[in-house]
Design an enzyme around this catalytic site. Structure first.
Site, mmCIF file in Angstrom:
data_model
loop_
_atom_site.group_PDB
_atom_site.id
_atom_site.type_symbol
_atom_site.label_atom_id
_atom_site.label_comp_id
_atom_site.label_asym_id
_atom_site.label_seq_id
_atom_site.Cartn_x
_atom_site.Cartn_y
_atom_site.Cartn_z
ATOM 1 N N ASP A 1 24.111 -4.059 19.275
ATOM 2 C CA ASP A 1 23.099 -5.098 19.480
ATOM 3 C C ASP A 1 22.249 -4.679 20.673
ATOM 4 O O ASP A 1 22.793 -4.396 21.744
ATOM 5 C CB ASP A 1 23.807 -6.439 19.750
ATOM 6 C CG ASP A 1 22.835 -7.594 19.711
ATOM 7 O OD1 ASP A 1 21.766 -7.510 20.350
ATOM 8 O OD2 ASP A 1 23.131 -8.589 19.019
ATOM 9 N N TYR B 1 6.611 -15.080 19.322
ATOM 10 C CA TYR B 1 6.811 -13.723 18.793
ATOM 11 C C TYR B 1 5.745 -12.775 19.357
ATOM 12 O O TYR B 1 6.062 -11.718 19.904
ATOM 13 C CB TYR B 1 6.756 -13.784 17.254
ATOM 14 C CG TYR B 1 6.686 -12.432 16.574
ATOM 15 C CD1 TYR B 1 7.782 -11.567 16.571
ATOM 16 C CD2 TYR B 1 5.512 -12.023 15.927
ATOM 17 C CE1 TYR B 1 7.695 -10.325 15.947
ATOM 18 C CE2 TYR B 1 5.433 -10.793 15.297
ATOM 19 C CZ TYR B 1 6.522 -9.944 15.310
ATOM 20 O OH TYR B 1 6.444 -8.722 14.693
ATOM 21 N N LYS C 1 6.116 -9.575 22.057
ATOM 22 C CA LYS C 1 5.675 -8.206 21.745
ATOM 23 C C LYS C 1 4.732 -7.699 22.841
ATOM 24 O O LYS C 1 4.788 -6.541 23.226
ATOM 25 C CB LYS C 1 4.980 -8.173 20.380
ATOM 26 C CG LYS C 1 5.935 -8.312 19.201
ATOM 27 C CD LYS C 1 6.747 -7.033 19.006
ATOM 28 C CE LYS C 1 7.699 -7.116 17.848
ATOM 29 N NZ LYS C 1 8.506 -5.891 17.684
ATOM 30 N N ARG D 1 -5.965 -11.602 5.577
ATOM 31 C CA ARG D 1 -5.003 -10.720 6.231
ATOM 32 C C ARG D 1 -5.356 -9.282 5.879
ATOM 33 O O ARG D 1 -6.057 -9.021 4.888
ATOM 34 C CB ARG D 1 -3.558 -11.023 5.752
ATOM 35 C CG ARG D 1 -3.031 -12.402 6.142
ATOM 36 C CD ARG D 1 -2.838 -12.553 7.638
ATOM 37 N NE ARG D 1 -2.335 -13.878 8.019
ATOM 38 C CZ ARG D 1 -3.097 -14.908 8.387
ATOM 39 N NH1 ARG D 1 -4.429 -14.788 8.387
ATOM 40 N NH2 ARG D 1 -2.568 -16.052 8.735
ATOM 41 N N GLU E 1 -2.296 -21.771 12.441
ATOM 42 C CA GLU E 1 -2.233 -20.543 11.634
ATOM 43 C C GLU E 1 -3.513 -19.736 11.842
ATOM 44 O O GLU E 1 -4.618 -20.300 11.895
ATOM 45 C CB GLU E 1 -2.074 -20.859 10.142
ATOM 46 C CG GLU E 1 -1.840 -19.590 9.352
ATOM 47 C CD GLU E 1 -1.759 -19.765 7.840
ATOM 48 O OE1 GLU E 1 -1.680 -18.736 7.155
ATOM 49 O OE2 GLU E 1 -1.782 -20.905 7.356
HETATM 50 N N1 LIG Z 1 6.811 -6.249 8.519
HETATM 51 C C1 LIG Z 1 5.633 -6.446 9.108
HETATM 52 O O1 LIG Z 1 4.664 -6.879 8.480
HETATM 53 C C2 LIG Z 1 5.445 -6.123 10.570
HETATM 54 C C3 LIG Z 1 4.172 -6.319 11.128
HETATM 55 C C4 LIG Z 1 3.992 -6.038 12.475
HETATM 56 C C5 LIG Z 1 5.036 -5.555 13.232
HETATM 57 N N2 LIG Z 1 6.268 -5.376 12.664
HETATM 58 C C6 LIG Z 1 7.356 -4.889 13.524
HETATM 59 O O2 LIG Z 1 7.973 -3.788 12.900
HETATM 60 C C7 LIG Z 1 9.380 -3.784 13.207
HETATM 61 C C8 LIG Z 1 10.207 -3.729 11.924
HETATM 62 O O3 LIG Z 1 9.898 -4.873 11.141
HETATM 63 P P1 LIG Z 1 10.581 -5.127 9.708
HETATM 64 O O4 LIG Z 1 9.598 -5.870 8.898
HETATM 65 O O5 LIG Z 1 11.161 -3.866 9.193
HETATM 66 O O6 LIG Z 1 11.746 -6.146 10.108
HETATM 67 P P2 LIG Z 1 13.270 -6.265 9.563
HETATM 68 O O7 LIG Z 1 13.721 -7.636 9.957
HETATM 69 O O8 LIG Z 1 13.364 -5.870 8.144
HETATM 70 O O9 LIG Z 1 14.042 -5.194 10.448
HETATM 71 C C9 LIG Z 1 14.434 -5.426 11.767
HETATM 72 C C10 LIG Z 1 15.753 -4.728 11.991
HETATM 73 O O10 LIG Z 1 16.127 -4.943 13.361
HETATM 74 C C11 LIG Z 1 17.510 -5.233 13.405
HETATM 75 N N3 LIG Z 1 17.786 -6.072 14.581
HETATM 76 C C12 LIG Z 1 17.306 -7.302 14.838
HETATM 77 N N4 LIG Z 1 17.797 -7.747 15.997
HETATM 78 C C13 LIG Z 1 18.619 -6.784 16.482
HETATM 79 C C14 LIG Z 1 19.435 -6.679 17.636
HETATM 80 N N5 LIG Z 1 19.528 -7.677 18.523
HETATM 81 N N6 LIG Z 1 20.133 -5.524 17.833
HETATM 82 C C15 LIG Z 1 20.070 -4.507 16.925
HETATM 83 N N7 LIG Z 1 19.319 -4.568 15.800
HETATM 84 C C16 LIG Z 1 18.609 -5.700 15.578
HETATM 85 C C17 LIG Z 1 17.810 -5.997 12.111
HETATM 86 O O11 LIG Z 1 19.203 -5.904 11.771
HETATM 87 C C18 LIG Z 1 16.902 -5.278 11.122
HETATM 88 O O12 LIG Z 1 17.585 -4.211 10.472
HETATM 89 C C19 LIG Z 1 9.641 -5.018 14.040
HETATM 90 O O13 LIG Z 1 9.632 -4.660 15.406
HETATM 91 C C20 LIG Z 1 8.457 -5.909 13.725
HETATM 92 O O14 LIG Z 1 8.173 -6.786 14.802
HETATM 93 C C21 LIG Z 1 6.496 -5.659 11.353
#
Ligand SMILES: NC(=O)c1ccc[n+]([C@@H]2O[C@H](COP(=O)([O-])OP(=O)(O)OC[C@H]3O[C@@H](n4cnc5c(N)ncnc54)[C@H](O)[C@@H]3O)[C@@H](O)[C@H]2O)c1
Length: 303
Positions: free
Chosen positions: A53, A144, A148, A207, A269
């Site tokens: 974690d 959120y 970031k 979007r 939103e």
């Molecule tokens: N999906 C999108 O549209 C999007 C857009 C902008 C930014 N992001 C960023 O990209 C990254 C990945 O996003 P995603 O969509 O793959 O999300 P996701 O939720 O599918 O993946 C996040 C991963 O982080 C792990 N995680 C969460 N908390 C944790 C902790 N405390 N310790 C260890 N592992 C932990 C989860 O188990 C998961 O596997 C994130 O940082 C997200 O903020 C995503």
């Protein structure tokens, strides 16, 4: 010598695609995630799983014993739900800000040369001018986005130790995305089940939908191709799509129609979102058009 790369959050949606791409390019990959198992492998080549974690400082500090030196770190592990962040601001901050600090310290201890931080377009909040440039004001409107932005500032404190690349993805979609906060996977799920789609308001909110493979290929290439102390990149398509257009396109591609239910607009939103992508285009990046990316998404889902 084989380069060694760590991907935090490598068990998640974008992370698992990134890990596959890195394995394909011959990197030795360490996935750090709080999952107990990950099945990410490619042609018999497996990623090494470190179950941890990111908020557990003691555990994270001990990870170096399992990994040794790491060349590059991609930090994706995060609390990604806007709604969860609003309901649990402290937990959100702990994971997205303190957790990032722990991973930055780990990267430094592992002698990393480069660090790619997955921030978010949420740092811009409700932007005033479009398309949104990397240099535009950052005024997040939710916990959120705020977390970031704080994490970005932390990353920039480590530029004496390694190059820092901050990626601000817009709305990422693609195979293996679980229906959750994001509209593409929710709409695909509903259309597949013949259930109505929900629009909050008239569906005219926009979007910038970016295909996951594009986010991955840009992330992998950026460290190699632009050795820099620090850089911030929007990762989007530069095209603005309304929720209504997205729904129509998905129904066309699925060859099915479902009713649309209109609910009240959600408070606060974001009405419009679209990235200025001149910076990544100058590096040769060409995003996949939405229709093509959605076709690939649907195609890979049925297999
Ligand atoms: N999906 C999108 O549209 C999007 C857009 C902008 C930014 N992001 C960023 O990209 C990254 C990945 O996003 P995603 O969509 O793959 O999300 P996701 O939720 O599918 O993946 C996040 C991963 O982080 C792990 N995680 C969460 N908390 C944790 C902790 N405390 N310790 C260890 N592992 C932990 C989860 O188990 C998961 O596997 C994130 O940082 C997200 O903020 C995503």
């Amino acid at each position: 010598m084989t380069e060694r790369v760590m991907v935090t959050g490598g068990g998640g949606f974008i992370g698992s695609h990134l890990v596959k791409a890195l394995l394909k390019q011959g990197y030795e990959v360490f996935v750090l995630d709080r999952l107990n198992e990950t099945k990410i492998s490619l042609d018999g080549k497996k990623a090494n799983l470190i179950s941890a974690d990111i908020t557990d400082k003691k555990r994270i500090d001990s990870v170096i014993k399992d990994t040794g030196t790491i060349d590059f770190v991609f930090h994706l592990a995060a609390q990604v739900s806007v709604a969860f962040g609003e309901a649990n601001p402290e937990e959100n901050r702990k994971i997205n800000v303190d957790g990032t600090r722990n991973i930055l310290d780990l990267a430094k201890a592992c002698n990393a040369k480069g660090f790619v931080f997955f921030s978010s377009a949420a740092v811009y909040g409700d932007a005033k001018s479009f398309p949104i440039k990397e240099t535009d004001p950052t005024e997040p409107i939710n916990q959120y986005g705020l977390s970031k932005l704080k994490a970005e500032a932390l990353c920039l404190k480590y530029t004496n130790s390694f190059d820092v690349v901050i990626i601000r993805p817009f709305n990422v979609y693609g195979p293996k995305q679980k229906p959750g906060d994001d509209v593409v996977s929710v709409f695909i799920d509903k259309i597949s089940k013949g259930e109505p789609l929900t629009f909050f308001g008239d569906g005219s909110q926009t979007r910038d939908f970016i295909f996951v493979d594009d986010v991955v290929s840009f992330s992998v290439s950026v460290l190699k191709n632009t050795p820099v102390r620090q850089a911030v990149f929007n990762v989007g398509t530069g095209k603005e799509t309304t929720i209504k257009e997205l729904a129509e396109l998905l129904m066309k591609l699925k060859g099915a129609r479902v009713p649309v239910v209109h609910l009240k607009e959600r408070p606060r939103e974001i009405k419009r979102s679209v990235a200025d992508i001149s910076k990544i285009k100058a590096l040769g990046f060409e995003p996949t058009p939405l229709e093509e990316g959605l076709k690939k998404t649907l195609g890979r889902m049925v297999r």
